[in-house]
Design a protein around this motif. Structure first.
Motif, short mmCIF file in Angstrom:
data_model
loop_
_atom_site.label_atom_id
_atom_site.label_comp_id
_atom_site.label_asym_id
_atom_site.label_seq_id
_atom_site.Cartn_x
_atom_site.Cartn_y
_atom_site.Cartn_z
N TRP A 1 0.74 -1.31 0.10
CA TRP A 1 -0.09 -0.04 -0.03
C TRP A 1 0.82 1.20 -0.04
CZ3 TRP A 1 -4.77 0.47 -1.20
CH2 TRP A 1 -5.90 -0.35 -1.18
N GLY A 2 0.56 2.14 -1.13
CA GLY A 2 1.01 3.40 -0.68
C GLY A 2 2.58 3.61 -1.74
N LYS B 1 23.80 -0.66 -10.76
CA LYS B 1 22.56 0.49 -10.42
C LYS B 1 21.26 -0.32 -10.87
CE LYS B 1 20.81 5.09 -10.90
NZ LYS B 1 19.65 4.75 -10.04
N LEU B 2 21.14 -0.85 -12.17
CA LEU B 2 20.27 -1.42 -12.91
C LEU B 2 19.65 -2.56 -11.64
CD1 LEU B 2 17.78 -1.94 -14.88
CD2 LEU B 2 19.62 -3.53 -15.78
N THR B 3 20.54 -3.33 -11.21
CA THR B 3 20.45 -4.36 -10.48
C THR B 3 20.00 -3.95 -8.85
OG1 THR B 3 22.07 -5.98 -11.32
CG2 THR B 3 21.47 -6.62 -8.99
N LYS B 4 20.58 -2.81 -8.43
CA LYS B 4 19.88 -2.30 -7.16
C LYS B 4 18.45 -1.72 -7.43
CE LYS B 4 24.43 -1.36 -5.20
NZ LYS B 4 25.32 -0.58 -4.91
N ASP B 5 18.18 -1.12 -8.50
CA ASP B 5 16.90 -0.52 -8.77
C ASP B 5 15.74 -1.69 -8.92
OD1 ASP B 5 17.84 2.01 -8.87
OD2 ASP B 5 17.72 2.46 -10.81
N GLU B 6 16.25 -2.57 -9.53
CA GLU B 6 15.31 -3.88 -9.87
C GLU B 6 14.90 -4.69 -8.33
OE1 GLU B 6 13.55 -4.87 -13.25
OE2 GLU B 6 13.55 -3.09 -12.32
N GLN B 7 15.97 -4.79 -7.74
CA GLN B 7 15.84 -5.37 -6.35
C GLN B 7 14.91 -4.50 -5.59
OE1 GLN B 7 17.02 -8.27 -5.20
NE2 GLN B 7 16.03 -7.79 -3.09
N HIS B 8 15.13 -3.34 -5.59
CA HIS B 8 13.96 -2.26 -4.77
C HIS B 8 12.79 -2.50 -5.36
CE1 HIS B 8 12.34 0.93 -2.56
NE2 HIS B 8 12.17 1.46 -3.60
N ARG B 9 12.48 -2.47 -6.61
CA ARG B 9 11.26 -2.71 -7.44
C ARG B 9 10.48 -4.01 -6.69
NH1 ARG B 9 8.95 -4.86 -12.51
NH2 ARG B 9 11.14 -5.40 -13.14
N PHE B 10 11.25 -5.09 -6.79
CA PHE B 10 10.67 -6.25 -6.32
C PHE B 10 10.49 -6.20 -4.89
CE2 PHE B 10 11.43 -7.38 -10.42
CZ PHE B 10 10.52 -8.54 -10.63
N GLU B 11 11.03 -5.49 -3.96
CA GLU B 11 10.73 -5.12 -2.38
C GLU B 11 9.58 -4.81 -2.41
OE1 GLU B 11 14.42 -3.20 -1.20
OE2 GLU B 11 15.61 -4.80 -1.05
N LEU B 12 9.02 -3.91 -3.13
CA LEU B 12 8.12 -3.31 -3.14
C LEU B 12 6.71 -4.12 -3.41
CD1 LEU B 12 8.43 -0.05 -5.07
CD2 LEU B 12 8.71 -0.42 -2.58
N LEU B 13 6.99 -5.32 -3.89
CA LEU B 13 5.91 -6.19 -4.23
C LEU B 13 5.42 -7.06 -3.14
CD1 LEU B 13 7.19 -7.84 -7.41
CD2 LEU B 13 5.06 -6.41 -7.20
N ILE B 14 4.15 -7.42 -3.10
CA ILE B 14 3.41 -8.43 -2.02
C ILE B 14 3.47 -9.55 -2.85
CG2 ILE B 14 1.26 -8.95 -0.95
CD1 ILE B 14 0.76 -5.80 -0.29
N ALA B 15 2.93 -9.41 -4.14
CA ALA B 15 2.70 -10.57 -5.03
C ALA B 15 2.95 -10.45 -6.55
CB ALA B 15 1.45 -11.29 -4.89
N HIS B 16 3.19 -11.24 -7.37
CA HIS B 16 3.22 -11.19 -8.78
C HIS B 16 3.02 -12.60 -9.33
CE1 HIS B 16 6.41 -11.30 -12.50
NE2 HIS B 16 5.07 -10.68 -12.69
N TRP B 17 2.09 -12.34 -10.48
CA TRP B 17 1.51 -13.59 -10.99
C TRP B 17 1.47 -13.17 -12.55
CZ3 TRP B 17 -1.32 -10.93 -7.62
CH2 TRP B 17 -2.44 -10.42 -8.25
N ASP B 18 1.85 -14.33 -13.36
CA ASP B 18 1.44 -14.20 -14.79
C ASP B 18 0.56 -15.48 -15.12
OD1 ASP B 18 5.21 -14.30 -14.55
OD2 ASP B 18 4.01 -12.59 -14.84
#
Length: 151
Positions: free
Chosen positions: A46-47, A124-141
């Motif tokens: 959230w947020g 930097k890309l790896t760190k940014d992507e790690q942070h993006r995935f830290e924001l996730l609760i769930a992901h499905w395809d």
């Protein structure tokens, strides 16, 4: 409880191959020239939905645009809900990917060749992507197919 995510590309392949095996479908059962559509859903803390979307647009979308230029990916659409719904069915960001065929959808190197070209600072890309995935609760395809309403 901590949520653990695999590398996004590897997770996608595992989920889809499991789905296809369970439904008696193989990669060769689809025509080589038939497009293949995948919907990616992201549920974010959230947020943090806007931050997640901005990171996705900055770090992942340019790679997908390169795949479009090459012709492996035909279309990328992104959507977010206008209003929020119940927590159990909530998603914050949906990306619809239309690949030229199923082989392109499962190509583990679909975007890899473009990373160094687009992002000289891979750390930097790896760190940014790690942070993006830290924001996730769930992901499905979800692999989807069109229904012909005239038949």
């Amino acid at each position: 409880m901590k949520t653990v995510f695999a590398k996004p590309g590897n997770l996608l392949v595992v989920v889809l191959l499991s789905f296809m095996a369970a439904n008696g479908q193989g990669l060769s059962s689809r025509a080589a020239d038939e497009s293949f559509t995948m919907e990616n859903y992201y549920k974010v803390r959230w947020g943090f939905a806007e931050e997640f979307i901005q990171l996705w647009k900055k770090n992942h979308y340019p790679l997908l645009k390169k795949a479009i230029e090459k012709g492996d990916l035909l279309k990328v659409l992104a959507e977010k809900p206008r209003y929020h719904g119940s927590e159990d069915g909530r998603w914050d960001f949906r990306v619809i990917l239309v690949f030229k065929n199923v082989q392109a959808a499962f190509d583990p190197n679909l975007t890899e060749p473009y990373k160094k070209q687009l992002y000289p600072d891979l750390d930097k890309l790896t760190k940014d992507e790690q942070h993006r995935f830290e924001l996730l609760i769930a992901h499905w395809d979800i692999a989807v197919e069109r229904v012909d309403l005239e038949k």
